[in-house]
Design a protein around this motif. Structure first.
Motif, PDB file in Angstrom:
ATOM      1  N   UNK A 161     -12.737  12.936  -2.542  1.00 24.43           N
ATOM      2  CA  UNK A 161     -13.208  14.241  -2.086  1.00 24.43           C
ATOM      3  C   UNK A 161     -13.942  15.022  -3.165  1.00 24.43           C
ATOM      4  N   UNK A 162     -13.938  14.477  -4.384  1.00 24.24           N
ATOM      5  CA  UNK A 162     -14.582  15.146  -5.523  1.00 24.24           C
ATOM      6  C   UNK A 162     -14.074  16.583  -5.686  1.00 24.24           C
ATOM      7  N   UNK A 163     -12.756  16.705  -5.730  1.00 30.01           N
ATOM      8  CA  UNK A 163     -12.109  17.991  -5.935  1.00 30.01           C
ATOM      9  C   UNK A 163     -10.993  17.814  -6.964  1.00 30.01           C
ATOM     10  N   UNK A 164     -10.506  18.917  -7.474  1.00 25.10           N
ATOM     11  CA  UNK A 164      -9.353  18.871  -8.366  1.00 25.10           C
ATOM     12  C   UNK A 164      -8.120  19.316  -7.589  1.00 25.10           C
ATOM     13  N   UNK A 165      -7.074  18.538  -7.676  1.00 22.07           N
ATOM     14  CA  UNK A 165      -5.823  18.846  -6.994  1.00 22.07           C
ATOM     15  C   UNK A 165      -4.749  19.080  -8.045  1.00 22.07           C
ATOM     16  N   UNK A 166      -4.151  20.235  -8.012  1.00 21.72           N
ATOM     17  CA  UNK A 166      -3.133  20.565  -9.016  1.00 21.72           C
ATOM     18  C   UNK A 166      -1.889  19.699  -8.843  1.00 21.72           C
ATOM     19  N   UNK A 167      -1.491  19.486  -7.591  1.00 20.51           N
ATOM     20  CA  UNK A 167      -0.283  18.718  -7.344  1.00 20.51           C
ATOM     21  C   UNK A 167      -0.250  18.300  -5.880  1.00 20.51           C
ATOM     22  N   UNK A 168       0.499  17.247  -5.587  1.00 24.67           N
ATOM     23  CA  UNK A 168       0.718  16.842  -4.204  1.00 24.67           C
ATOM     24  C   UNK A 168       2.212  16.662  -3.966  1.00 24.67           C
ATOM     25  N   UNK A 169       2.603  16.901  -2.721  1.00 30.13           N
ATOM     26  CA  UNK A 169       3.989  16.695  -2.310  1.00 30.13           C
ATOM     27  C   UNK A 169       4.016  15.733  -1.139  1.00 30.13           C
ATOM     28  N   UNK A 170       4.957  14.813  -1.174  1.00 29.83           N
ATOM     29  CA  UNK A 170       5.070  13.836  -0.097  1.00 29.83           C
ATOM     30  C   UNK A 170       5.879  14.437   1.042  1.00 29.83           C
ATOM     31  N   UNK A 210       0.828  -1.207   0.000  1.00 28.35           N
ATOM     32  CA  UNK A 210       0.000   0.000   0.000  1.00 28.35           C
ATOM     33  C   UNK A 210       0.865   1.260   0.000  1.00 28.35           C
ATOM     34  N   UNK A 211       1.888   1.277   0.834  1.00 28.36           N
ATOM     35  CA  UNK A 211       2.779   2.439   0.903  1.00 28.36           C
ATOM     36  C   UNK A 211       3.503   2.655  -0.419  1.00 28.36           C
ATOM     37  N   UNK A 212       3.946   1.554  -1.011  1.00 27.53           N
ATOM     38  CA  UNK A 212       4.656   1.663  -2.283  1.00 27.53           C
ATOM     39  C   UNK A 212       3.742   2.187  -3.389  1.00 27.53           C
ATOM     40  N   UNK A 213       2.532   1.666  -3.451  1.00 22.95           N
ATOM     41  CA  UNK A 213       1.591   2.087  -4.492  1.00 22.95           C
ATOM     42  C   UNK A 213       1.195   3.547  -4.310  1.00 22.95           C
ATOM     43  N   UNK A 214       0.890   3.939  -3.063  1.00 20.28           N
ATOM     44  CA  UNK A 214       0.473   5.306  -2.804  1.00 20.28           C
ATOM     45  C   UNK A 214       1.639   6.295  -2.870  1.00 20.28           C
ATOM     46  N   UNK A 215       2.842   5.772  -2.972  1.00 19.78           N
ATOM     47  CA  UNK A 215       3.989   6.654  -3.190  1.00 19.78           C
ATOM     48  C   UNK A 215       4.090   7.092  -4.651  1.00 19.78           C
ATOM     49  N   UNK A 216       3.254   6.518  -5.513  1.00 19.67           N
ATOM     50  CA  UNK A 216       3.170   6.953  -6.914  1.00 19.67           C
ATOM     51  C   UNK A 216       2.190   8.113  -6.973  1.00 19.67           C
ATOM     52  N   UNK A 217       2.689   9.261  -7.304  1.00 28.70           N
ATOM     53  CA  UNK A 217       1.911  10.504  -7.214  1.00 28.70           C
ATOM     54  C   UNK A 217       0.606  10.427  -7.995  1.00 28.70           C
ATOM     55  N   UNK A 218       0.644   9.911  -9.217  1.00 24.22           N
ATOM     56  CA  UNK A 218      -0.562   9.912 -10.057  1.00 24.22           C
ATOM     57  C   UNK A 218      -1.681   9.087  -9.424  1.00 24.22           C
ATOM     58  N   UNK A 219      -1.311   7.988  -8.744  1.00 21.02           N
ATOM     59  CA  UNK A 219      -2.310   7.109  -8.125  1.00 21.02           C
ATOM     60  C   UNK A 219      -2.873   7.744  -6.859  1.00 21.02           C
ATOM     61  N   UNK A 220      -2.002   8.229  -5.996  1.00 22.76           N
ATOM     62  CA  UNK A 220      -2.435   8.835  -4.735  1.00 22.76           C
ATOM     63  C   UNK A 220      -3.276  10.077  -5.001  1.00 22.76           C
ATOM     64  N   UNK A 221      -2.836  10.909  -5.924  1.00 18.29           N
ATOM     65  CA  UNK A 221      -3.551  12.143  -6.263  1.00 18.29           C
ATOM     66  C   UNK A 221      -4.938  11.827  -6.806  1.00 18.29           C
ATOM     67  N   UNK A 222      -5.026  10.836  -7.683  1.00 18.44           N
ATOM     68  CA  UNK A 222      -6.329  10.494  -8.266  1.00 18.44           C
ATOM     69  C   UNK A 222      -7.274   9.925  -7.218  1.00 18.44           C
ATOM     70  N   UNK A 223      -6.752   9.123  -6.314  1.00 23.83           N
ATOM     71  CA  UNK A 223      -7.598   8.565  -5.256  1.00 23.83           C
ATOM     72  C   UNK A 223      -8.181   9.676  -4.393  1.00 23.83           C
ATOM     73  N   UNK A 224      -7.378  10.654  -4.025  1.00 23.06           N
ATOM     74  CA  UNK A 224      -7.862  11.776  -3.216  1.00 23.06           C
ATOM     75  C   UNK A 224      -8.896  12.590  -3.979  1.00 23.06           C
ATOM     76  N   UNK A 225      -8.668  12.809  -5.259  1.00 24.88           N
ATOM     77  CA  UNK A 225      -9.622  13.575  -6.070  1.00 24.88           C
ATOM     78  C   UNK A 225     -10.960  12.845  -6.170  1.00 24.88           C
TER      79      UNK A 225
END
Length: 295
Positions: A37-46, A19-34
């Motif tokens: 929460x039904x929001x648009x996120x420009x970028x995320x930083x770990x 889980x940690x390894x997969x969610x460390x991939x920005x595109x996957x973690x960012x899309x899951x949060x979007x």
């Protein structure tokens, strides 16, 4: 070694390690949060994967799986929860207090010494649970602080806790979030999103560095468990000796009380005082002896 290799090959996203390894991939973690929460996120930083927070005062250290911050400085802590654990001493579930503890220590870490409280950023503590904690069938349970006297009043502390129920059936969630639930539950690929996750896990399992990291982690955990078992054995032995001695004394006192009762010339109060038994215990002994005599 072979058992560890087999275990590694069979890991799924329910595993903390994967889980940690997969969610460390920005595109996957960012899309899951979007999607959640039904929001648009420009970028995320770990901030730091598997960050350990341990304040200076005496407390439990905790390891947070994934902490990210978006472009609006909202911080998210993502955790996979496979077991709905209980405290064996109190028989109460630990998840609610665990979420409170995570929130408190995350805030402690986010606010630097001397900074005003209003600089605390908005936070989301998100537990992805493969069980329905409240047994109400909701896909998502979202919690904020509200006034009991007027539920329309919300305390604007910008702290949110979300329990995701992958076994849920009620509520409205996006197609990709539902597919993520199905993937967590049954390893079913139904959308491009879960295909990305599945491919990522396949790549991870082919990576020799990742495999070696897993092996080292498991070896370290095994050493810690063995050390803990050794300490527990010594403590348990000491406790057992003390408890055994106490039990021996109790049994001897009980035998003395029975002999005194059999003579019939001592009051129950006197027997209790001389044998260090409670009056209720002496009364129970007398009742048991009367029943035994009748039999």
């Amino acid at each position: 070694m072979q058992d560890l290799l087999t275990k590694f090959a069979n890991l799924t996203i329910q595993s903390d390690f994967i889980f940690k390894k997969v969610m460390s991939r920005k595109r996957i973690c960012k899309h899951l949060l979007e999607e959640l929460l039904q929001i648009e996120i420009a970028d995320i930083n770990y901030i730091e994967a598997e960050k350990t927070i341990d304040p200076n005062y005496t407390s439990h250290g905790i390891r947070l799986d994934i902490i990210v911050a978006d472009d609006k400085n909202t911080h998210y802590n993502l955790e996979m929860q496979v077991k709905n654990n209980k405290n064996p001493n109190t028989n109460t579930h630990v998840l609610p207090k665990r979420s409170r503890y995570y929130q408190a220590l995350l805030d402690f870490d986010l606010l630097q010494a001397g900074q005003p409280y209003d600089l605390l950023p908005p936070t989301f503590i998100i537990f992805i649970c493969v069980f329905d904690f409240f047994e109400k069938g909701n896909y998502v349970y979202t919690f904020k602080k509200r006034c009991l006297e007027n539920l329309e009043l919300e305390l604007p502390d910008e702290a949110t806790t979300m329990l995701l129920n992958t076994k849920g059936s009620h509520g409205e969630i996006s197609k990709d979030l539902k597919s993520f639930y199905d993937y967590v539950n049954n390893h079913i690929v139904t959308t491009d999103f879960t295909r990305q996750i599945d491919d990522e896990i396949s790549y991870l399992k082919l990576d020799t560095k990742v495999r070696r990291e897993y092996m080292l982690m498991e070896a370290r955990l095994l050493d810690e468990r063995r050390e803990g078992e050794a300490v527990g054995f010594v403590k348990g032995k000491d406790i057992g000796l003390v408890e055994g001695e106490a039990m021996g004394i109790t049994n001897a006192n009980t035998a003395t009380a029975k002999r005194m009762l059999a003579k019939g010339c001592y009051s129950l109060q006197v027997i209790a005082e001389l044998t260090n038994l409670s009056l209720a215990d002496v009364e129970k002994l007398k009742e048991d002896m009367l029943v035994s005599d009748k039999d």
